[in-house]
Enzyme design. Structure first.
Site, PDB file in Angstrom:
ATOM      1  N   ASP A   1      23.476  76.063  85.890  1.00 10.82           N
ATOM      2  CA  ASP A   1      22.357  76.921  86.303  1.00 10.82           C
ATOM      3  C   ASP A   1      21.366  77.173  85.175  1.00 10.82           C
ATOM      4  O   ASP A   1      20.194  77.418  85.431  1.00 10.82           O
ATOM      5  CB  ASP A   1      22.844  78.231  86.931  1.00 10.82           C
ATOM      6  CG  ASP A   1      23.715  79.059  86.012  1.00 10.82           C
ATOM      7  OD1 ASP A   1      24.031  78.603  84.912  1.00 10.82           O
ATOM      8  OD2 ASP A   1      24.078  80.183  86.422  1.00 10.82           O
TER       9      ASP A   1
HETATM   10  C1  LAN Z   1      28.680  83.608  80.428  1.00 12.69           C
HETATM   11  C2  LAN Z   1      27.277  83.701  80.003  1.00 12.69           C
HETATM   12  C3  LAN Z   1      26.299  82.931  80.847  1.00 12.69           C
HETATM   13  C4  LAN Z   1      26.740  82.822  82.285  1.00 12.69           C
HETATM   14  C5  LAN Z   1      25.618  82.432  83.271  1.00 12.69           C
HETATM   15  C6  LAN Z   1      24.851  81.187  82.854  1.00 12.69           C
HETATM   16  C7  LAN Z   1      24.618  83.575  83.364  1.00 12.69           C
HETATM   17  C8  LAN Z   1      26.224  82.243  84.637  1.00 12.69           C
HETATM   18  O1  LAN Z   1      25.227  82.005  85.605  1.00 12.69           O
HETATM   19  C9  LAN Z   1      27.330  81.220  84.627  1.00 12.69           C
HETATM   20  C10 LAN Z   1      28.462  81.695  83.715  1.00 12.69           C
HETATM   21  C11 LAN Z   1      28.027  81.969  82.262  1.00 12.69           C
HETATM   22  C12 LAN Z   1      27.899  80.635  81.579  1.00 12.69           C
HETATM   23  C13 LAN Z   1      29.055  82.776  81.484  1.00 12.69           C
HETATM   24  C14 LAN Z   1      30.504  82.606  81.775  1.00 12.69           C
HETATM   25  C15 LAN Z   1      31.486  83.580  81.086  1.00 12.69           C
HETATM   26  C16 LAN Z   1      31.068  83.907  79.666  1.00 12.69           C
HETATM   27  C17 LAN Z   1      31.003  82.628  78.891  1.00 12.69           C
HETATM   28  C18 LAN Z   1      29.662  84.563  79.771  1.00 12.69           C
HETATM   29  C19 LAN Z   1      29.635  85.816  80.620  1.00 12.69           C
HETATM   30  C20 LAN Z   1      29.439  84.993  78.333  1.00 12.69           C
HETATM   31  C21 LAN Z   1      30.833  85.474  77.845  1.00 12.69           C
HETATM   32  C22 LAN Z   1      31.876  84.953  78.865  1.00 12.69           C
HETATM   33  C23 LAN Z   1      33.171  84.477  78.155  1.00 12.69           C
HETATM   34  C24 LAN Z   1      34.178  83.980  79.147  1.00 12.69           C
HETATM   35  C25 LAN Z   1      33.734  85.635  77.316  1.00 12.69           C
HETATM   36  C26 LAN Z   1      35.069  85.366  76.668  1.00 12.69           C
HETATM   37  C27 LAN Z   1      36.164  85.805  77.546  1.00 12.69           C
HETATM   38  C28 LAN Z   1      37.027  84.980  78.201  1.00 12.69           C
HETATM   39  C29 LAN Z   1      37.683  85.450  79.436  1.00 12.69           C
HETATM   40  C30 LAN Z   1      37.365  83.608  77.732  1.00 12.69           C
END
Ligand code: LAN
Length: 644
Positions: free
Chosen positions: A377
């Site tokens: 996305d």
């Molecule tokens: C994110 C940040 C971006 C986000 C979007 C692009 C906004 C979304 O549309 C798809 C999923 C995604 C890429 C996403 C997935 C989960 C993340 C990476 C996070 C929220 C930022 C931090 C989080 C991550 C998993 C934190 C660490 C914790 C774990 C459970 C491994």
């Protein structure tokens, strides 16, 4: 007033053309950072230390604990870790805040009650016995790749956290003993450390930390792995540890040592500190550790990613163009266009197949190109932004590169027609039964999401408009079918990366309408009914993080500008812009804007894995501007029509 909102947005742009802000919220990242440094015999510099303590104290709950994030009720996981972190940063055990913290976690068993990741970090510090952990055998990486539970099939964030964990577990890695650690072992447990029953501790978890219950399947696997730990072959383990280290190196190189996220960043750094003390790898890691730090007026936090720049910039461009005042924002849009150009990933990651990486070329990441992990996305939103800039003469990404972005998006479509985040779905959904995290849900498999699917559909539609005859029709159709199929009986869609049904429904409606769905379609009627059902008396909408946890609409105490904007954009997209509901919403949103053009702070609108809130710094500057711009267009359009 729209003009003011626009000025606020353009004024907060960085020199490089991006929007870069705070991406904090989770309260387990800071302690992991501090613990990681401690294992390496380091501590943050004085300014960072002070700042981290300010932040830590500011977010202690009144009951003495810390939540999973800055807005949530206390968990043993985050309370014990923040307690330890404060101690490692130099706070004394008799500090009143720490006394309150102990009073909260001791009756809950101390570390024994923590969710599994807390136990792991404590084991690294020598504050918890490895015998009390569910095993994380690195040998899993040696299993045949075709098996449905090979680790390469896990969601990339999950596998990248468990990869260094497996290495550290296999080595039973542990900080060098210090007097402070000995004190902590006395402070953390309700009983003497030597009397903790580690076998029993393995299966214990406090009620506060047990969001995802450990299934019978998981418990059975843990028993088998526990048995394996006793009989495992040393040679096989050595091979598995080698393999893990190779994969860790691959991740480091593909991300310029930023790593996919803050957790594996710290864990990989610790791995190299132990594997090659003082070596090139540790130094390269340390040089990029501060990329995750966020200094602000009220302390120092650890961001959830190296930044959210690309995502924020793509949305900022879309809202500025929607404002209809692109002329006034030309300079700003021009710089944003340069940023988008600079951050597209132009090559696959090194030895992609060996490291289980999907080809990256053409994609955009969430943050920066250096991060190296493009996302479905993020690519879609960046592509949409470029195509909006094109008629203004401000898009700098050549057509061939836009075509590569399209190819990247197409390569990620799942068999069910939807899109997941970083990769195509690799593992079966039932892998989620083996989620060992306790505190998160949906971490095991990268499945299709409404948001990712909608963004990709919208981008492909925009591409087809720019490039008539582009062979994307079938992909669009399958995406739309996924969106149609996932509507819930009440007319909403459940979002995963924002709070919650509002976020999901805004995306789904935007995707369906972009794909040509007519405003009279029964699906859209149902969505409109959903919005009407949840509008507040004052005309606003308000949804809370609790919605994500409980998977049902949970309303906040007051209206939220971001939720209201999603509702309004969705209503306007489906042809309900003139409805009473939309008009009342617009009135509320306008009245809510402060004199200087901003909307007042409100609860966090971002979320992940159903339980943890995260702050999106630009949302309050982007979405109200966008929603009110669409409303203003309607007004002027209507005025023109009446005049005629
Ligand atoms: C994110 C940040 C971006 C986000 C979007 C692009 C906004 C979304 O549309 C798809 C999923 C995604 C890429 C996403 C997935 C989960 C993340 C990476 C996070 C929220 C930022 C931090 C989080 C991550 C998993 C934190 C660490 C914790 C774990 C459970 C491994």
């Amino acid at each position: 007033m729209l003009q003011r909102a626009l000025e606020v947005l353009t004024r907060t742009q960085e020199a490089d053309g991006s929007w870069k802000g705070d991406y904090s919220g989770p309260l387990f990242l800071g302690p992991v950072y501090v613990a990681g440094l401690y294992v390496m015999g380091r501590s943050p510099d004085a300014r960072t230390r002070e700042g981290m303590l300010v932040h830590l104290r500011a977010h202690q709950n009144v009951d003495g604990g810390w939540g999973l994030d800055v807005e949530s009720p206390s968990l043993v996981f985050t309370t014990v870790l923040n307690y330890v972190s404060a101690r490692l940063l130099g706070v004394a055990a008799d500090d009143p805040d720490l006394v309150r913290a102990r009073a909260w976690f001791l009756p809950r068993g101390g570390p024994v009650g923590s969710g599994s990741w807390g136990k792991f970090i404590l084991a690294l510090l020598g504050l918890y016995d490895y015998a009390g952990l569910a095993p994380v055998p690195p040998e899993l990486w040696l299993l045949p790749r075709a098996l449905p539970f090979h680790p390469s099939r896990l969601w990339c964030h999950c596998r990248m956290v468990y990869l260094p964990m497996g290495w550290l577990y296999g080595h039973r890695a542990r900080a060098v003993e210090t007097p402070l650690l000995a004190e902590l072992r006395r402070e953390l447990y309700p009983q003497p450390y030597s009397e903790v029953d580690w076998e029993e501790a393995r299966s214990r978890v406090a009620v506060s930390d047990a969001y995802t219950p450990r299934s019978a399947w998981l418990r059975a696997v843990n028993r088998v792995l526990g048995f394996y730990e006793r009989i495992h072959s040393k040679r096989l383990r050595a091979r598995a540890l080698d393999e893990s280290l190779t994969l860790i190196r691959g991740e480091d190189e593909a991300t310029h040592h930023l790593c996919i996220g803050p957790l594996n960043k710290v864990l990989n750094t610790v791995v190299w500190h132990l594997a090659r003390p003082g070596g090139l790898e540790v130094r390269a890691h340390l040089a990029r550790l501060q990329d995750y730090l966020q200094h602000s007026e009220d302390g120092v936090r650890i961001n959830g990613y190296n930044s959210s720049q690309l995502w924020d910039t793509a949305f900022a461009v879309q809202s500025l163009v929607a404002s209809g005042r692109a002329d006034g924002a030309r300079e700003s849009l021009e710089r944003a266009g340069r940023f988008l150009e600079a951050e597209q990933v132009l090559e696959d990651s090194p030895h992609a197949a060996r490291h289980y990486r999907h080809p990256s070329r053409g994609g955009w990441p969430f943050s920066t190109r250096a991060h190296g992990w493009p996302i479905s996305d993020c690519t879609a939103e960046a592509l949409k932004a470029c195509l909006l800039l094109e008629p203004l003469g401000l898009n700098r990404v050549p057509r061939e590169r836009l075509a590569q972005a399209v190819a990247f998006i197409l390569s990620l479509q799942n068999r069910d027609g939807g899109w997941s985040t970083y990769e195509r779905q690799r593992g079966p959904r039932w892998l989620e039964c083996f989620n060992p995290s306790d505190v998160f849900a949906g971490i095991m498999v990268d499945t299709s999401f409404v948001e990712c699917t909608s963004a990709c559909v919208q981008a492909l539609v925009a591409w087809r408009r720019a490039q008539p005859g582009a062979p994307v029709g079938r992909a669009i159709e399958r995406g739309l079918e996924f969106l149609r199929r996932t509507q819930r009986p009440d007319g909403s869609w459940e979002g995963s990366w924002g709070v919650c049904f509002s976020y999901g429904t805004w995306f789904a409606v935007a995707g369906l309408v972009a794909g040509g769905m007519e405003s009279g379609d029964p699906l859209l009627r149902r969505a409109a009914a959903f919005w009407r059902a949840h509008q507040r008396e004052d005309g606003s909408w308000s949804e809370t993080l609790q919605s994500c946890r409980e998977r049902r609409w949970v309303e906040g105490a007051t209206g939220h500008a971001v939720t209201t904007s999603w509702a309004l954009m969705s209503l306007m997209a489906m042809g309900e812009g003139d409805s009473e509901a939309a008009r009342r919403g617009v009135t509320w949103l306008r009245a809510r804007q402060g004199a200087e053009g901003r909307w007042p702070p409100e609860p966090l609108a971002g979320v992940f894995n159903r339980t943890c809130a995260i702050h999106y710094d630009t949302y309050l500057r982007v979405f109200p501007l966008w929603a009110l711009s669409l409303a203003a267009h309607r007004d002027s359009f209507r005025a023109a029509a009446v005049g005629r």
